[in-house]
Design a protein around this motif. Structure first.
Motif, PDB file in Angstrom:
ATOM      1  N   MET A   1      50.639  32.146 -26.832  1.00  0.00           N
ATOM      2  CA  MET A   1      51.497  33.009 -27.651  1.00  0.00           C
ATOM      3  C   MET A   1      51.172  32.769 -29.121  1.00  0.00           C
ATOM      4  N   PRO A   2      50.942  33.848 -29.905  1.00  0.00           N
ATOM      5  CA  PRO A   2      50.623  33.673 -31.321  1.00  0.00           C
ATOM      6  C   PRO A   2      51.755  32.949 -32.048  1.00  0.00           C
ATOM      7  N   LYS A   3      51.327  32.116 -32.963  1.00  0.00           N
ATOM      8  CA  LYS A   3      52.318  31.377 -33.734  1.00  0.00           C
ATOM      9  C   LYS A   3      52.949  32.272 -34.791  1.00  0.00           C
ATOM     10  N   ALA A   4      54.192  31.930 -35.111  1.00  0.00           N
ATOM     11  CA  ALA A   4      54.867  32.660 -36.178  1.00  0.00           C
ATOM     12  C   ALA A   4      54.387  32.141 -37.518  1.00  0.00           C
ATOM     13  N   LYS A   5      54.388  33.040 -38.493  1.00  0.00           N
ATOM     14  CA  LYS A   5      54.028  32.625 -39.846  1.00  0.00           C
ATOM     15  C   LYS A   5      55.072  33.142 -40.819  1.00  0.00           C
ATOM     16  N   THR A   6      55.201  32.401 -41.897  1.00  0.00           N
ATOM     17  CA  THR A   6      56.171  32.797 -42.913  1.00  0.00           C
ATOM     18  C   THR A   6      55.446  33.520 -44.032  1.00  0.00           C
ATOM     19  N   ARG A   7      55.911  34.725 -44.341  1.00  0.00           N
ATOM     20  CA  ARG A   7      55.289  35.545 -45.375  1.00  0.00           C
ATOM     21  C   ARG A   7      55.733  35.105 -46.758  1.00  0.00           C
ATOM     22  N   ALA A   8      55.059  35.691 -47.737  1.00  0.00           N
ATOM     23  CA  ALA A   8      55.370  35.339 -49.129  1.00  0.00           C
ATOM     24  C   ALA A   8      56.793  35.745 -49.509  1.00  0.00           C
ATOM     25  N   ASP A   9      57.309  36.768 -48.841  1.00  0.00           N
ATOM     26  CA  ASP A   9      58.664  37.216 -49.161  1.00  0.00           C
ATOM     27  C   ASP A   9      59.731  36.442 -48.407  1.00  0.00           C
ATOM     28  N   GLY A  10      59.305  35.432 -47.611  1.00  0.00           N
ATOM     29  CA  GLY A  10      60.254  34.585 -46.910  1.00  0.00           C
ATOM     30  C   GLY A  10      60.562  35.023 -45.497  1.00  0.00           C
ATOM     31  N   LEU A  11      60.083  36.207 -45.076  1.00  0.00           N
ATOM     32  CA  LEU A  11      60.348  36.691 -43.727  1.00  0.00           C
ATOM     33  C   LEU A  11      59.391  36.042 -42.729  1.00  0.00           C
ATOM     34  N   VAL A  12      59.893  35.825 -41.533  1.00  0.00           N
ATOM     35  CA  VAL A  12      59.079  35.285 -40.450  1.00  0.00           C
ATOM     36  C   VAL A  12      58.405  36.454 -39.734  1.00  0.00           C
ATOM     37  N   GLU A  13      57.101  36.293 -39.453  1.00  0.00           N
ATOM     38  CA  GLU A  13      56.341  37.365 -38.810  1.00  0.00           C
ATOM     39  C   GLU A  13      55.690  36.860 -37.539  1.00  0.00           C
ATOM     40  N   ARG A  14      55.730  37.711 -36.494  1.00  0.00           N
ATOM     41  CA  ARG A  14      55.024  37.376 -35.262  1.00  0.00           C
ATOM     42  C   ARG A  14      54.430  38.664 -34.692  1.00  0.00           C
ATOM     43  N   CYS A  15      53.224  38.563 -34.149  1.00  0.00           N
ATOM     44  CA  CYS A  15      52.535  39.719 -33.561  1.00  0.00           C
ATOM     45  C   CYS A  15      52.567  39.613 -32.040  1.00  0.00           C
ATOM     46  N   ARG A  16      52.760  40.752 -31.372  1.00  0.00           N
ATOM     47  CA  ARG A  16      52.706  40.807 -29.914  1.00  0.00           C
ATOM     48  C   ARG A  16      52.027  42.096 -29.475  1.00  0.00           C
ATOM     49  N   VAL A  17      51.274  42.039 -28.379  1.00  0.00           N
ATOM     50  CA  VAL A  17      50.672  43.235 -27.786  1.00  0.00           C
ATOM     51  C   VAL A  17      51.590  43.709 -26.666  1.00  0.00           C
ATOM     52  N   ILE A  18      52.128  44.918 -26.831  1.00  0.00           N
ATOM     53  CA  ILE A  18      53.053  45.477 -25.848  1.00  0.00           C
ATOM     54  C   ILE A  18      52.505  46.824 -25.386  1.00  0.00           C
ATOM     55  N   ASN A  19      52.293  46.960 -24.085  1.00  0.00           N
ATOM     56  CA  ASN A  19      51.717  48.187 -23.510  1.00  0.00           C
ATOM     57  C   ASN A  19      50.404  48.565 -24.189  1.00  0.00           C
ATOM     58  N   GLY A  20      49.589  47.537 -24.498  1.00  0.00           N
ATOM     59  CA  GLY A  20      48.273  47.789 -25.070  1.00  0.00           C
ATOM     60  C   GLY A  20      48.251  48.024 -26.558  1.00  0.00           C
ATOM     61  N   LYS A  21      49.396  47.935 -27.225  1.00  0.00           N
ATOM     62  CA  LYS A  21      49.455  48.166 -28.667  1.00  0.00           C
ATOM     63  C   LYS A  21      49.920  46.914 -29.387  1.00  0.00           C
ATOM     64  N   LYS A  22      49.217  46.580 -30.452  1.00  0.00           N
ATOM     65  CA  LYS A  22      49.592  45.421 -31.254  1.00  0.00           C
ATOM     66  C   LYS A  22      50.722  45.796 -32.210  1.00  0.00           C
ATOM     67  N   ARG A  23      51.813  45.013 -32.153  1.00  0.00           N
ATOM     68  CA  ARG A  23      52.968  45.306 -32.993  1.00  0.00           C
ATOM     69  C   ARG A  23      53.376  44.062 -33.782  1.00  0.00           C
ATOM     70  N   HIS A  24      53.922  44.304 -34.963  1.00  0.00           N
ATOM     71  CA  HIS A  24      54.372  43.224 -35.849  1.00  0.00           C
ATOM     72  C   HIS A  24      55.892  43.242 -35.912  1.00  0.00           C
ATOM     73  N   PHE A  25      56.472  42.053 -35.820  1.00  0.00           N
ATOM     74  CA  PHE A  25      57.928  41.912 -35.862  1.00  0.00           C
ATOM     75  C   PHE A  25      58.304  40.954 -36.997  1.00  0.00           C
ATOM     76  N   TYR A  26      59.357  41.307 -37.712  1.00  0.00           N
ATOM     77  CA  TYR A  26      59.782  40.526 -38.874  1.00  0.00           C
ATOM     78  C   TYR A  26      61.265  40.186 -38.770  1.00  0.00           C
TER      79      TYR A  26
END
Length: 369
Positions: A1-26
């Motif tokens: 599972m991809p690790k979460a990263k913290t963005r410059a604006d302070g939000l936590v970001e994680r990427c997941r592939v769902i139904n063949g599409k890469k999506r970003h969640f914040y």
């Protein structure tokens, strides 16, 4: 599972592939991000089972389809898309069955809608599912095997009566030239409104454009089909009606309007006035306020008159005349500008009363011999 990263604006970001599409969640926290991922997985599973929401697909279809539709047809298409959204707006694309669609069409039939209206609604529904299959990886079209309800009424355009035809033939002066083009050349209204003096030459009418009214304003557009581009002979009655009428008119001038074609309201007023002048208008039963009052203070109303027949019915008359004169189907198709002679036969051509009388005499003579 991809690790979460913290963005410059302070939000936590994680990427997941769902139904063949890469999506970003914040989110502000990892827990918030994971909740969004879980919700997206559930939504994707439901979507995979039920298909995309019908209302979303219909909106996407209309966004792509609208620019390709001619102005005059756009309103009808839009209405059918909106009706479809009312029917199936709460469903996914895979949830709607052939039975569901047939039930809705049967309701339209029960409400008195004619064949063309119901067939048009079915066609738009099928186009929406075709769009889903082609653009959104859909995998079914419930309209494919759907048959229209039996016994639907098919309304034919009424031909003008013999008396109406006689009145038109007797009055080609003034605006009467307009109905003469329908009567003796079978032109559509938009084609007549688009005629310029230069389009009449060598004993022929070059039908090469049409007027389409955008609200009230005339716009010159191409004809709907290749078959609509045609040359129609100027028959002797039309030659007589045209005699001297175009003298002094510039080649670029529109026969009805001058520098610009008639507006829709100008045409409607001219047609109604023409029908009134030849005694072919009637009281519609409608009234509108004049803005004035009588001496005793009562509001005054004006009667709304309506023509007894339309310009298009005279095109119908031309088609009926072609049949009566035994013009071959192929030639009739060319003169009318139809892609298929069945269109002419189905919607326009019908036996005239005089032809029926003639047939009666012939049959009586045959059986009486």
């Amino acid at each position: 599972m991809p690790k979460a990263k913290t963005r410059a604006d302070g939000l936590v970001e994680r990427c997941r592939v769902i139904n063949g599409k890469k999506r970003h969640f914040y989110g502000k926290t990892l827990k918030e991000v994971q909740a969004k991922i879980d919700a997206a997985i559930v939504e994707a599973a439901v979507c995979k089972e039920k298909g995309e929401p019908f209302i979303d697909v219909a909106d996407a279809f209309w966004t792509k389809k609208e620019p390709t539709i001619r102005y005059g047809s756009r309103r009808g298409y839009y209405h059918k898309v909106e009706v479809a959204k009312e029917w199936f707006g709460g469903y996914g694309m895979r949830e709607v069955t052939t039975t569901d669609i047939n039930r809705q069409l049967m309701q339209m039939a029960a409400q008195g809608y004619a064949y063309k209206s119901i067939a048009g609604q079915k066609s738009v529904l099928s186009l929406i599912w075709q769009y889903w299959c082609a653009e959104m990886r859909g995998d079914c079209n419930p309209c494919t095997l759907l048959k229209l309800p039996q016994g639907l009424p098919q309304k034919k355009r009424r031909a003008p009566t013999d008396a109406e035809v006689s009145d038109v033939k007797a009055h080609t002066e003034g605006f009467g030239l307009c109905p003469a083009f329908m009567m003796y050349a079978g032109l559509r209204l938009g084609e007549v409104m688009g005629l310029q003096k230069k389009d009449l030459a060598g004993g022929e009418i070059n039908v090469c454009k049409q007027v389409v009214w955008h609200n009230n304003h005339p716009e010159i557009e191409e004809l709907k089909t290749d078959n609509a581009y045609r040359r129609v002979p100027i028959l002797k009655p039309l030659q007589a009606a045209l005699a001297g009428r175009l003298d002094g008119l510039p080649d670029e001038a529109f026969i009805f309007g001058g520098e610009r074609p008639y507006t829709k309201s100008s045409y409607q007023n001219a047609w109604l006035q023409y029908c009134q002048d030849i005694g072919r208008a009637h009281d519609s039963g409608k009234r509108y306020k004049t803005g004035k009052k009588s001496k005793d203070g009562k509001v005054l109303y004006k009667t709304v008159m309506e023509p007894d027949f339309t310009a298009h019915q005279l095109r119908h008359e031309f088609a009926s005349t072609l049949v009566q004169c035994q013009i071959t189907p192929q030639v009739a198709k060319e003169l009318m500008g139809h892609a298929d002679i069945l269109t002419t036969q189905r919607w326009y051509a019908e036996a005239k009363a005089s032809a029926v009388d003639e047939a009666t005499a012939i049959l009586n003579a045959h059986f009486g011999s």
